[in-house]
Design a protein around this motif. Structure first.
Motif, PDB file in Angstrom:
ATOM      1  N   GLY A 256       2.105  -6.166   7.280  1.00 27.16           N
ATOM      2  CA  GLY A 256       1.132  -6.793   6.395  1.00 27.16           C
ATOM      3  C   GLY A 256      -0.083  -7.209   7.194  1.00 27.16           C
TER       4      GLY A 256
ATOM      5  N   LEU B 254      -4.964  -0.537  16.268  1.00 28.74           N
ATOM      6  CA  LEU B 254      -3.857   0.215  15.658  1.00 28.74           C
ATOM      7  C   LEU B 254      -3.985   1.711  15.899  1.00 28.74           C
TER       8      LEU B 254
ATOM      9  N   PRO C  88       9.842  -7.300  -0.804  1.00 31.00           N
ATOM     10  CA  PRO C  88       8.688  -6.427  -1.014  1.00 31.00           C
ATOM     11  C   PRO C  88       7.485  -7.239  -1.486  1.00 31.00           C
TER      12      PRO C  88
ATOM     13  N   TYR D 289       6.812 -19.534  11.621  1.00 28.15           N
ATOM     14  CA  TYR D 289       8.093 -19.787  10.932  1.00 28.15           C
ATOM     15  C   TYR D 289       9.255 -19.677  11.925  1.00 28.15           C
TER      16      TYR D 289
ATOM     17  N   LEU E 259       6.995   2.043   3.369  1.00 24.26           N
ATOM     18  CA  LEU E 259       7.005   0.992   4.391  1.00 24.26           C
ATOM     19  C   LEU E 259       8.291   0.174   4.327  1.00 24.26           C
TER      20      LEU E 259
ATOM     21  N   ALA F  87       8.103 -16.872   2.785  1.00 24.45           N
ATOM     22  CA  ALA F  87       8.230 -17.998   3.713  1.00 24.45           C
ATOM     23  C   ALA F  87       9.698 -18.415   3.854  1.00 24.45           C
TER      24      ALA F  87
ATOM     25  N   ASN G 265       0.807  -1.233   0.000  1.00 22.86           N
ATOM     26  CA  ASN G 265       0.000   0.000   0.000  1.00 22.86           C
ATOM     27  C   ASN G 265       0.837   1.278   0.000  1.00 22.86           C
TER      28      ASN G 265
ATOM     29  N   ARG H 168       1.693 -16.225  10.617  1.00 23.13           N
ATOM     30  CA  ARG H 168       2.565 -17.219   9.981  1.00 23.13           C
ATOM     31  C   ARG H 168       4.029 -16.986  10.355  1.00 23.13           C
ATOM     32  N   PHE H 169       4.423 -15.716  10.422  1.00 25.75           N
ATOM     33  CA  PHE H 169       5.836 -15.446  10.717  1.00 25.75           C
ATOM     34  C   PHE H 169       6.212 -15.880  12.131  1.00 25.75           C
TER      35      PHE H 169
ATOM     36  N   GLU I   1       3.789  -5.584  12.345  1.00 26.12           N
ATOM     37  CA  GLU I   1       2.897  -4.418  12.162  1.00 26.12           C
ATOM     38  C   GLU I   1       1.763  -4.908  11.280  1.00 26.12           C
ATOM     39  N   CYS I   2       0.588  -5.098  11.849  1.00 29.78           N
ATOM     40  CA  CYS I   2      -0.466  -5.793  11.107  1.00 29.78           C
ATOM     41  C   CYS I   2      -1.677  -4.902  10.841  1.00 29.78           C
TER      42      CYS I   2
HETATM   43  P1  NAD Z   1      -0.145  -9.503   3.139  1.00 27.45           P
HETATM   44  O1  NAD Z   1      -0.122 -10.012   4.532  1.00 27.45           O
HETATM   45  O2  NAD Z   1      -0.922 -10.259   2.123  1.00 27.45           O
HETATM   46  O3  NAD Z   1       1.331  -9.417   2.546  1.00 27.45           O
HETATM   47  C1  NAD Z   1       2.350  -8.708   3.207  1.00 27.45           C
HETATM   48  C2  NAD Z   1       3.680  -9.318   2.821  1.00 27.45           C
HETATM   49  O4  NAD Z   1       3.727 -10.667   3.306  1.00 27.45           O
HETATM   50  C3  NAD Z   1       3.920  -9.382   1.314  1.00 27.45           C
HETATM   51  O5  NAD Z   1       5.276  -9.130   1.034  1.00 27.45           O
HETATM   52  C4  NAD Z   1       3.559 -10.814   0.980  1.00 27.45           C
HETATM   53  O6  NAD Z   1       4.213 -11.313  -0.163  1.00 27.45           O
HETATM   54  C5  NAD Z   1       4.023 -11.536   2.232  1.00 27.45           C
HETATM   55  N1  NAD Z   1       3.304 -12.800   2.433  1.00 27.45           N
HETATM   56  C6  NAD Z   1       2.023 -13.087   2.084  1.00 27.45           C
HETATM   57  N2  NAD Z   1       1.743 -14.367   2.398  1.00 27.45           N
HETATM   58  C7  NAD Z   1       2.855 -14.899   2.951  1.00 27.45           C
HETATM   59  C8  NAD Z   1       3.185 -16.168   3.479  1.00 27.45           C
HETATM   60  N3  NAD Z   1       2.313 -17.195   3.454  1.00 27.45           N
HETATM   61  N4  NAD Z   1       4.434 -16.363   3.990  1.00 27.45           N
HETATM   62  C9  NAD Z   1       5.315 -15.351   3.985  1.00 27.45           C
HETATM   63  N5  NAD Z   1       5.073 -14.131   3.482  1.00 27.45           N
HETATM   64  C10 NAD Z   1       3.851 -13.894   2.982  1.00 27.45           C
HETATM   65  O7  NAD Z   1      -0.626  -7.989   3.214  1.00 27.45           O
HETATM   66  P2  NAD Z   1      -0.842  -6.945   2.023  1.00 27.45           P
HETATM   67  O8  NAD Z   1      -2.125  -7.283   1.326  1.00 27.45           O
HETATM   68  O9  NAD Z   1       0.393  -6.795   1.223  1.00 27.45           O
HETATM   69  O10 NAD Z   1      -1.021  -5.594   2.852  1.00 27.45           O
HETATM   70  C11 NAD Z   1      -2.207  -5.269   3.483  1.00 27.45           C
HETATM   71  C12 NAD Z   1      -2.136  -5.534   4.962  1.00 27.45           C
HETATM   72  O11 NAD Z   1      -1.015  -4.868   5.529  1.00 27.45           O
HETATM   73  C13 NAD Z   1      -3.340  -4.960   5.692  1.00 27.45           C
HETATM   74  O12 NAD Z   1      -3.777  -5.887   6.648  1.00 27.45           O
HETATM   75  C14 NAD Z   1      -2.793  -3.729   6.374  1.00 27.45           C
HETATM   76  O13 NAD Z   1      -3.491  -3.297   7.503  1.00 27.45           O
HETATM   77  C15 NAD Z   1      -1.412  -4.167   6.699  1.00 27.45           C
HETATM   78  N6  NAD Z   1      -0.550  -3.009   6.940  1.00 27.45           N
HETATM   79  C16 NAD Z   1      -0.128  -2.751   8.220  1.00 27.45           C
HETATM   80  C17 NAD Z   1       0.650  -1.620   8.489  1.00 27.45           C
HETATM   81  C18 NAD Z   1       1.113  -1.293   9.886  1.00 27.45           C
HETATM   82  O14 NAD Z   1       2.043  -0.511  10.020  1.00 27.45           O
HETATM   83  N7  NAD Z   1       0.505  -1.846  10.916  1.00 27.45           N
HETATM   84  C19 NAD Z   1       1.018  -0.777   7.433  1.00 27.45           C
HETATM   85  C20 NAD Z   1       0.576  -1.080   6.146  1.00 27.45           C
HETATM   86  C21 NAD Z   1      -0.198  -2.205   5.901  1.00 27.45           C
END
Ligand code: NAD
Length: 501
Positions: A250, A433, A198, A261, A179, A235, A174, A257-258, A273-274
């Motif tokens: 994310g 958050l 990324p 792992y 980020l 992963a 996003n 998951r992390f 940071e979720c």
């Molecule tokens: P996402 O969790 O789908 O992906 C984030 C990252 O994790 C990506 O690089 C992705 O490739 C990786 N990923 C996905 N599945 C994985 C797996 N099984 N194993 C390892 N890595 C994996 O999230 P998104 O759609 O990219 O971003 C949106 C989310 O991020 C929203 O929930 C949003 O609130 C959150 N977010 C949080 C903050 C914060 O600071 N708290 C900031 C921005 C976005």
């Protein structure tokens, strides 16, 4: 790209001309150079505003991630960065801040083309923030002291901060540039090596940033970038036994998951940071005109793809009709348009799958609630992924639009009677958050802010944020903090050196 220090583009034609010059980097960045994935696999990077393929980006697999970690470890052990003089490290970070500024047009375009955000916002906000953050941590380096702990006479106990080694950073789509920098700037300033993964939905600015870091003087291997899918490259980094710290931004589901792992591999430190579902509380005594404007910003900025988006509006019942009518009227004016058009109020949604995901929420909400504004997909130049800013009322407290993160331009409205009612609604759900409070009453501002379970509470504004203030969540929004000097806690370990005379 000839964008360096060009005059600021001011029209769709200007931005389109610059966009035509963009040549995205598409390799895996290891040891200061690009290479293809060993398997030859790629993932297309697609412009969601047009459907056009921008680049076939290398898709890192286990062997590529391993090569990146080996390179980062070697660089860390060599000490050219990890044990370098503070002044040298500071110079590189400040030079990188300059290079980001000099390449503002290109970096803004890479994010806008890759994931659909308005290029004017990327240029005016994201890129200067990224440069500013490298400058902030670069400048901080020679102003942070260690500690001497009290001891019995004849002893000296030094408490110092040490870099931890190899940091894995995994980031979302996003705010792709910013980020990444939220992780990279403090992690590198502290002397670590970093392997950045990324989002596969927006990797292009991270690849260019790595190249600029090398140009600024960062030794090869100190920053490697492994683009690729989450379930493979992400992963592999999460499970890698030689990664010391994993810093993740994310979704909450991926964050969990992390933790697994790490538990199943080397017990690396994990910082998460979720997601969020942040409430915006508007009391009847507030400056309602300002509150309307900021409510729209809080809900729809970046097409609502903001982790701390104020996606729940809670209005006191006595002013609810008037306030919601004003929000609806303004939302209807915020038409999506070409992300390169400075006149557009909204950009594109990152991709087709996420567009459908958002519209699914809206369609299901039609059963229980009322769509007061938006709710439709928009066709811009007969292509692309665009959704109108949407306002939904009449939902019960357990409706999914109240409890679940949409990560799109959808605002769910609730009403409340008094402070207790407002706080109860605001604190419901799994996230913590951010939150906003609108009131002219200082007592209420303090007492309500204190009762809200949120990492950031904004009073008479929304989404307050700066390099100097910590950012992160309570509850399932994660733990640890990005930004501010507190972020250095994640990338350093305290060491006690005790000298007995
Ligand atoms: P996402 O969790 O789908 O992906 C984030 C990252 O994790 C990506 O690089 C992705 O490739 C990786 N990923 C996905 N599945 C994985 C797996 N099984 N194993 C390892 N890595 C994996 O999230 P998104 O759609 O990219 O971003 C949106 C989310 O991020 C929203 O929930 C949003 O609130 C959150 N977010 C949080 C903050 C914060 O600071 N708290 C900031 C921005 C976005």
């Amino acid at each position: 790209m000839t964008a360096v220090l060009d005059a600021t583009p001011t029209s769709l034609a200007d931005w389109t001309r610059h966009a035509a010059e963009i040549r995205p980097r598409s390799g895996i960045y290891i040891d200061g150079d690009f290479r293809a994935a060993r398997s030859g696999a790629t993932v297309d990077s697609v412009n969601p505003a047009t459907g056009e393929v921008l680049a076939a980006v290398a898709s890192a697999q286990d062997a590529d991630v391993d090569a990146a970690v080996v390179s980062a470890r070697r660089a860390f052990d060599d000490g050219d960065w990890s044990r370098s003089a503070i002044g040298d490290r500071k110079r590189v970070l400040l030079r990188l801040a300059e290079l980001i500024t000099e390449n503002s047009i290109e970096l803004a375009l890479l994010d806008s083309l890759d994931m659909g955000k308005l290029v004017t916002e990327a240029y005016a906000v994201d890129v200067p923030s990224a440069a500013g953050l490298f400058a902030y941590y670069g400048e901080a380096l020679d102003k942070i002291n260690g500690e001497i702990a009290p001891t019995e006479p004849g002893n000296l106990a030094l408490v110092t901060r040490e870099p931890l080694g190899v940091v894995g950073a995994v980031t979302p789509w996003n705010f792709p540039l910013d980020l990444a920098v939220w992780k990279l700037a403090p992690a590198l300033a502290a002397g670590n090596s970093v392997v950045l993964k990324p989002s596969e939905r927006a990797p292009l600015s991270s690849l260019r940033l790595a190249e600029l870091a090398t140009e600024a003087g960062l030794p090869p291997g100190v920053l490697n970038v492994v683009p690729g899918l989450g379930e493979t490259a992400g992963a592999a980094l999460g499970r890698h036994p030689d990664v010391d710290v994993l810093a993740f931004t994310g979704s909450t589901a991926t964050g969990k998951r992390f933790l697994r792992y790490a538990a199943d591999s080397n017990l690396k430190q994990v910082w998460l940071e979720c997601g969020g579902k942040s409430p915006n509380l508007v009391f009847a005594d507030a400056d309602l005109d300002s509150a309307v404007e900021k409510t729209l910003f809080g809900a729809f900025y970046n097409q609502g793809a903001v982790c701390s988006a104020n996606s729940r509006l809670l209005v006191q019942k006595s002013v609810a009709d008037e306030f919601v009518a004003a929000v609806v009227a303004r939302a209807q004016e915020m038409r999506p348009g070409d992300p390169l058009d400075p006149a557009a109020a909204q950009g594109a949604i990152v991709d087709e799958a996420h567009t459908r995901h958002i519209l699914g929420f809206v369609d299901r909400a039609r059963r229980d609630g009322q769509i007061q504004a938006g709710g439709q997909r928009v066709s811009i130049n007969s292509a692309g992924c665009f959704v109108e800013p949407t306002v939904v009322t009449g939902l019960g407290p357990s409706a999914e639009l109240i409890t679940d993160e949409v990560f799109g331009p959808v605002l769910a409205v609730q009403t409340f009677d008094d402070e207790d009612d407002a706080v109860g609604l605001a604190n419901s759900g799994i996230y913590g958050l951010a939150a906003s409070v609108w009131t002219a009453d200082l007592r209420r501002a303090h007492t309500v802010a204190a009762r809200l379970r949120a990492g950031t509470v904004s009073v008479n504004t929304v989404d307050a944020l700066s390099a100097q203030t910590p950012f992160g969540g309570f509850k399932q929004s994660g733990f640890g903090r990005d930004l501010s000097l507190h972020a250095l806690d994640k990338y350093t370990g305290l060491k006690t050196t005790w000298i007995a005379f």
